[in-house]
Design an enzyme around this catalytic site. Structure first.
Site, PDB file in Angstrom:
ATOM      1  N   SER A 193     -10.536  -6.240   5.168  1.00  0.00           N
ATOM      2  CA  SER A 193      -9.127  -6.262   5.580  1.00  0.00           C
ATOM      3  C   SER A 193      -8.226  -6.048   4.375  1.00  0.00           C
ATOM      4  O   SER A 193      -8.538  -6.513   3.267  1.00  0.00           O
ATOM      5  CB  SER A 193      -8.757  -7.635   6.170  1.00  0.00           C
ATOM      6  OG  SER A 193      -9.629  -8.015   7.212  1.00  0.00           O
ATOM      7  N   ASP A 240      -5.172 -15.626   2.183  1.00  0.00           N
ATOM      8  CA  ASP A 240      -5.724 -14.576   3.052  1.00  0.00           C
ATOM      9  C   ASP A 240      -5.077 -14.590   4.440  1.00  0.00           C
ATOM     10  O   ASP A 240      -5.737 -14.277   5.445  1.00  0.00           O
ATOM     11  CB  ASP A 240      -7.263 -14.722   3.175  1.00  0.00           C
ATOM     12  CG  ASP A 240      -7.948 -14.586   1.822  1.00  0.00           C
ATOM     13  OD1 ASP A 240      -7.479 -13.796   0.981  1.00  0.00           O
ATOM     14  OD2 ASP A 240      -8.944 -15.293   1.597  1.00  0.00           O
ATOM     15  N   HIS A 271      -9.497  -8.137   1.177  1.00  0.00           N
ATOM     16  CA  HIS A 271     -10.428  -9.237   1.458  1.00  0.00           C
ATOM     17  C   HIS A 271     -11.650  -8.698   2.206  1.00  0.00           C
ATOM     18  O   HIS A 271     -11.498  -7.968   3.189  1.00  0.00           O
ATOM     19  CB  HIS A 271      -9.729 -10.315   2.294  1.00  0.00           C
ATOM     20  CG  HIS A 271     -10.563 -11.545   2.437  1.00  0.00           C
ATOM     21  ND1 HIS A 271     -10.755 -12.445   1.413  1.00  0.00           N
ATOM     22  CD2 HIS A 271     -11.303 -12.001   3.481  1.00  0.00           C
ATOM     23  CE1 HIS A 271     -11.561 -13.411   1.820  1.00  0.00           C
ATOM     24  NE2 HIS A 271     -11.903 -13.163   3.074  1.00  0.00           N
ATOM     25  N   ASN A 287      -3.162  -7.598  -0.433  1.00  0.00           N
ATOM     26  CA  ASN A 287      -4.428  -8.165  -0.894  1.00  0.00           C
ATOM     27  C   ASN A 287      -5.594  -7.550  -0.126  1.00  0.00           C
ATOM     28  O   ASN A 287      -5.468  -7.201   1.039  1.00  0.00           O
ATOM     29  CB  ASN A 287      -4.429  -9.687  -0.670  1.00  0.00           C
ATOM     30  CG  ASN A 287      -5.719 -10.350  -1.130  1.00  0.00           C
ATOM     31  OD1 ASN A 287      -6.220 -10.068  -2.214  1.00  0.00           O
ATOM     32  ND2 ASN A 287      -6.270 -11.225  -0.293  1.00  0.00           N
TER      33      ASN A 287
HETATM   34  C1  GRF Z   1     -13.937  -7.812  -4.088  1.00  0.00           C
HETATM   35  O1  GRF Z   1     -15.060  -7.904  -3.249  1.00  0.00           O
HETATM   36  C2  GRF Z   1     -12.709  -8.326  -3.385  1.00  0.00           C
HETATM   37  O2  GRF Z   1     -12.662  -8.014  -2.022  1.00  0.00           O
HETATM   38  C3  GRF Z   1     -12.886  -9.804  -3.577  1.00  0.00           C
HETATM   39  O3  GRF Z   1     -13.289  -9.904  -4.926  1.00  0.00           O
HETATM   40  C4  GRF Z   1     -14.041  -8.764  -5.272  1.00  0.00           C
HETATM   41  C5  GRF Z   1     -13.486  -8.169  -6.534  1.00  0.00           C
HETATM   42  O4  GRF Z   1     -14.269  -7.170  -7.070  1.00  0.00           O
HETATM   43  N1  GRF Z   1     -11.730 -10.546  -3.195  1.00  0.00           N
HETATM   44  P1  GRF Z   1     -13.813  -6.329  -8.329  1.00  0.00           P
HETATM   45  O5  GRF Z   1     -13.303  -7.267  -9.410  1.00  0.00           O
HETATM   46  O6  GRF Z   1     -12.747  -5.341  -7.912  1.00  0.00           O
HETATM   47  O7  GRF Z   1     -15.055  -5.612  -8.804  1.00  0.00           O
END
Ligand code: GRF
Length: 190
Positions: A133, A142, A106, A104
């Site tokens: 991360s 997370d 984050h 994942n």
């Molecule tokens: C990203 O910032 C990711 O880290 C977070 O959600 C957002 C998703 O963006 N968990 P996208 O759909 O890839 O444009």
């Protein structure tokens, strides 16, 4: 291609687009993209790159485990080496996490700022730097072991620039993590 991955998403799919563009260079193919929302912008992204898309509408399920069972079953038919959560806004249960190897992305320096609005919260936390991360997925939100982090100093930035830069480096971090996990080498050495 040496590796097949699945990308799970809920939103605009900018990380999906980045992987679709860059991962093939490192022998990684996105075999399938799966959205839990029928209206996710990322669906059009997948179609633009010719990636098969599956929509599993999570709001049709009353039980998390039932959704996760269908997700695991769907993934099984695509035979992927690894699952990548890129903006997949759902907590997964052990039905998924005990059987699927997944990472994942984050947008904070975990363990700080788990959960929603991590970019805004890390900007406001009074620390001199934030970051992103990539970690293994467990049933704790997370919470799994960290694969890599990238740091970003806040000095001289306003929030808009910080936000934009975080969204850029998270894509590079995700790509780098994929090379490390799938080939045990940095992308530059592949
Ligand atoms: C990203 O910032 C990711 O880290 C977070 O959600 C957002 C998703 O963006 N968990 P996208 O759909 O890839 O444009």
């Amino acid at each position: 291609m040496r590796h097949r991955i699945a990308v799970l998403f809920s939103g605009t799919g900018t990380n999906l687009a980045y992987l679709a563009e860059h991962a093939p260079r490192y022998g990684i193919e996105i075999a399938v993209a799966i959205s839990n929302r029928p209206d996710a912008g990322g669906i059009a992204v997948a179609e633009r790159f010719g990636i098969p898309v599956v929509v599993l509408a999570s709001d049709q399920y009353t039980q998390r485990e039932a959704f996760d069972r269908d997700l695991v079953q769907t993934l099984a038919s695509w035979q992927v080496d690894l699952v990548v959560l890129a903006g997949f806004m759902r907590i997964l249960t052990p039905v998924f996490t005990d059987t699927v190897r997944a990472i994942n992305l984050h947008p904070s320096l975990l363990p700080r700022h788990k959960g929603l609005h991590a970019i805004r919260r890390s900007w406001e936390d009074g620390e001199p730097e934030g970051g992103v991360s990539v970690h293994w997925v467990t049933s704790e939100l997370d919470g799994g072991a960290i694969i890599l982090q990238k740091r970003l100093a806040k000095k001289g930035l306003d929030f808009a620039t910080y936000d934009r830069t975080i969204r850029r480096i998270e894509k590079e971090a995700l790509m780098e993590a994929l090379c490390l996990v799938l080939d045990s080498k940095p992308c530059a050495e592949l």
